[in-house]
Design a protein around this motif. Structure first.
Motif, PDB file in Angstrom:
ATOM      1  N   PRO A  98       0.729  -0.908   0.021  1.00  0.00           N
ATOM      2  CA  PRO A  98      -0.034   0.206  -0.085  1.00  0.00           C
ATOM      3  C   PRO A  98       0.584   1.091   0.345  1.00  0.00           C
ATOM      4  N   ALA A  99       1.922   1.169   0.777  1.00  0.00           N
ATOM      5  CA  ALA A  99       3.066   2.625   0.202  1.00  0.00           C
ATOM      6  C   ALA A  99       3.864   2.770  -0.406  1.00  0.00           C
ATOM      7  N   ALA A 100       4.431   1.812  -0.943  1.00  0.00           N
ATOM      8  CA  ALA A 100       4.493   1.953  -2.515  1.00  0.00           C
ATOM      9  C   ALA A 100       3.571   1.930  -3.383  1.00  0.00           C
ATOM     10  N   LEU A 101       2.368   1.896  -3.379  1.00  0.00           N
ATOM     11  CA  LEU A 101       1.042   2.326  -4.343  1.00  0.00           C
ATOM     12  C   LEU A 101       1.060   3.625  -4.056  1.00  0.00           C
ATOM     13  N   LEU A 102       0.613   3.980  -2.939  1.00  0.00           N
ATOM     14  CA  LEU A 102       0.356   5.650  -2.817  1.00  0.00           C
ATOM     15  C   LEU A 102       1.235   6.607  -3.328  1.00  0.00           C
ATOM     16  N   ALA A 103       3.487   5.855  -2.923  1.00  0.00           N
ATOM     17  CA  ALA A 103       3.954   6.928  -3.359  1.00  0.00           C
ATOM     18  C   ALA A 103       3.669   6.649  -4.917  1.00  0.00           C
ATOM     19  N   VAL A 104       3.432   5.343  -5.770  1.00  0.00           N
ATOM     20  CA  VAL A 104       3.472   5.502  -7.292  1.00  0.00           C
ATOM     21  C   VAL A 104       2.427   6.444  -7.875  1.00  0.00           C
ATOM     22  N   CYS A 105       1.261   6.557  -7.328  1.00  0.00           N
ATOM     23  CA  CYS A 105      -0.490   7.536  -6.953  1.00  0.00           C
ATOM     24  C   CYS A 105       0.269   8.717  -6.977  1.00  0.00           C
ATOM     25  N   ALA A 106       1.691   9.304  -6.052  1.00  0.00           N
ATOM     26  CA  ALA A 106       1.723  10.360  -6.106  1.00  0.00           C
ATOM     27  C   ALA A 106       2.363  11.358  -6.673  1.00  0.00           C
ATOM     28  N   LEU A 107       3.262  10.325  -7.967  1.00  0.00           N
ATOM     29  CA  LEU A 107       4.702  10.535  -8.127  1.00  0.00           C
ATOM     30  C   LEU A 107       3.430  10.807  -9.393  1.00  0.00           C
ATOM     31  N   TYR A 108       2.704  10.474  -9.963  1.00  0.00           N
ATOM     32  CA  TYR A 108       1.849  10.084 -11.059  1.00  0.00           C
ATOM     33  C   TYR A 108       1.329  11.620 -11.124  1.00  0.00           C
ATOM     34  N   ILE A 109       0.498  11.665  -9.929  1.00  0.00           N
ATOM     35  CA  ILE A 109      -0.062  12.798 -10.355  1.00  0.00           C
ATOM     36  C   ILE A 109       0.943  14.642 -10.050  1.00  0.00           C
ATOM     37  N   VAL A 110       1.692  14.133  -9.825  1.00  0.00           N
ATOM     38  CA  VAL A 110       2.667  15.269  -9.691  1.00  0.00           C
ATOM     39  C   VAL A 110       3.248  15.265 -11.322  1.00  0.00           C
ATOM     40  N   VAL A 111       3.630  14.656 -11.378  1.00  0.00           N
ATOM     41  CA  VAL A 111       4.537  14.296 -12.993  1.00  0.00           C
ATOM     42  C   VAL A 111       3.080  14.957 -13.886  1.00  0.00           C
ATOM     43  N   GLU A 112       1.993  14.306 -13.852  1.00  0.00           N
ATOM     44  CA  GLU A 112       0.700  14.795 -14.454  1.00  0.00           C
ATOM     45  C   GLU A 112       0.224  16.612 -14.094  1.00  0.00           C
ATOM     46  N   GLN A 113       0.721  17.045 -13.260  1.00  0.00           N
ATOM     47  CA  GLN A 113       0.083  18.089 -12.791  1.00  0.00           C
ATOM     48  C   GLN A 113       0.807  18.985 -13.730  1.00  0.00           C
ATOM     49  N   TYR A 114       1.993  18.697 -13.266  1.00  0.00           N
ATOM     50  CA  TYR A 114       3.275  19.551 -13.942  1.00  0.00           C
ATOM     51  C   TYR A 114       2.981  19.330 -15.480  1.00  0.00           C
TER      52      TYR A 114
END
Length: 188
Positions: A98-114
């Motif tokens: 779960p921690a790894a999945l949420l880290a991937v989600c956060a990275l995805y959101i940051v990249v998409e937002q940027y």
């Protein structure tokens, strides 16, 4: 979905409400001068799961995942829960997911937002549909771990109650511990 989540939370509270705190009995503590007393404070050895826990936990977690997220998430959750029950050492590894999945989600959101500079609007979380499923899988795995833990603790409590009631000579101390003369007076 919010109603289902609230009902699940209330069920978890109701199931864990009756837990009693575990205390070390005074009979199992060392008297002054006793240097070689076995206090019985070793970690409990994980034994095989009870028959009901082996099947109830994967079915409940699988149904929960299928109803809340998607049917394939329910199947995935049921398989992971069955693996956690059969091999308790996998629990630590599964709880890293779960921690790894949420880290991937956060990275995805940051990249998409940027990349796309989405506006800060109320619907902002809906702009990231790929992250939503991964986040739900993380939530389902955490909920599954909680359900497995509740079922294991209830099964352990029942088995301890059965073993304590089956041996009339055991008064709450360590099993098969003999009382030595002079022990009650605090002398060696």
């Amino acid at each position: 979905l919010s109603l289902i989540g609230a009902v699940v939370c209330l069920l978890i509270i109701a199931l864990t409400w009756t837990r009693r705190p575990s205390w070390i009995s005074a009979e199992a503590t060392a008297a002054p001068g006793d240097a070689d007393v076995d206090l019985g404070l070793t970690a409990p050895r994980e034994t095989g799961p009870a028959g009901g826990t082996r099947w109830i936990a994967p079915v409940v977690c699988g149904l929960l995942g299928a109803l809340v997220v998607a049917p394939w998430v329910g199947v995935l959750t049921a398989i992971v829960v069955f693996a956690m029950i059969e091999r308790p050492r996998l629990r630590g590894l599964v709880m890293l997911v779960p921690a790894a999945l949420l880290a991937v989600c956060a990275l995805y959101i940051v990249v998409e937002q940027y990349r796309y500079r989405y506006p800060p609007v109320f619907e902002w979380p809906t702009l990231f549909p790929r992250a939503r499923t991964l986040a739900w899988i993380a939530v389902m795995l955490l909920a599954a771990d909680a359900i497995v833990d509740i079922l294991r603790s209830r099964a352990r409590t029942r088995s301890e109650a059965r073993s304590a009631s089956g041996s009339p000579g055991n008064r709450g101390g360590a099993p098969n511990q003999e009382r030595q003369p002079g022990r009650d007076q605090g002398t060696a």
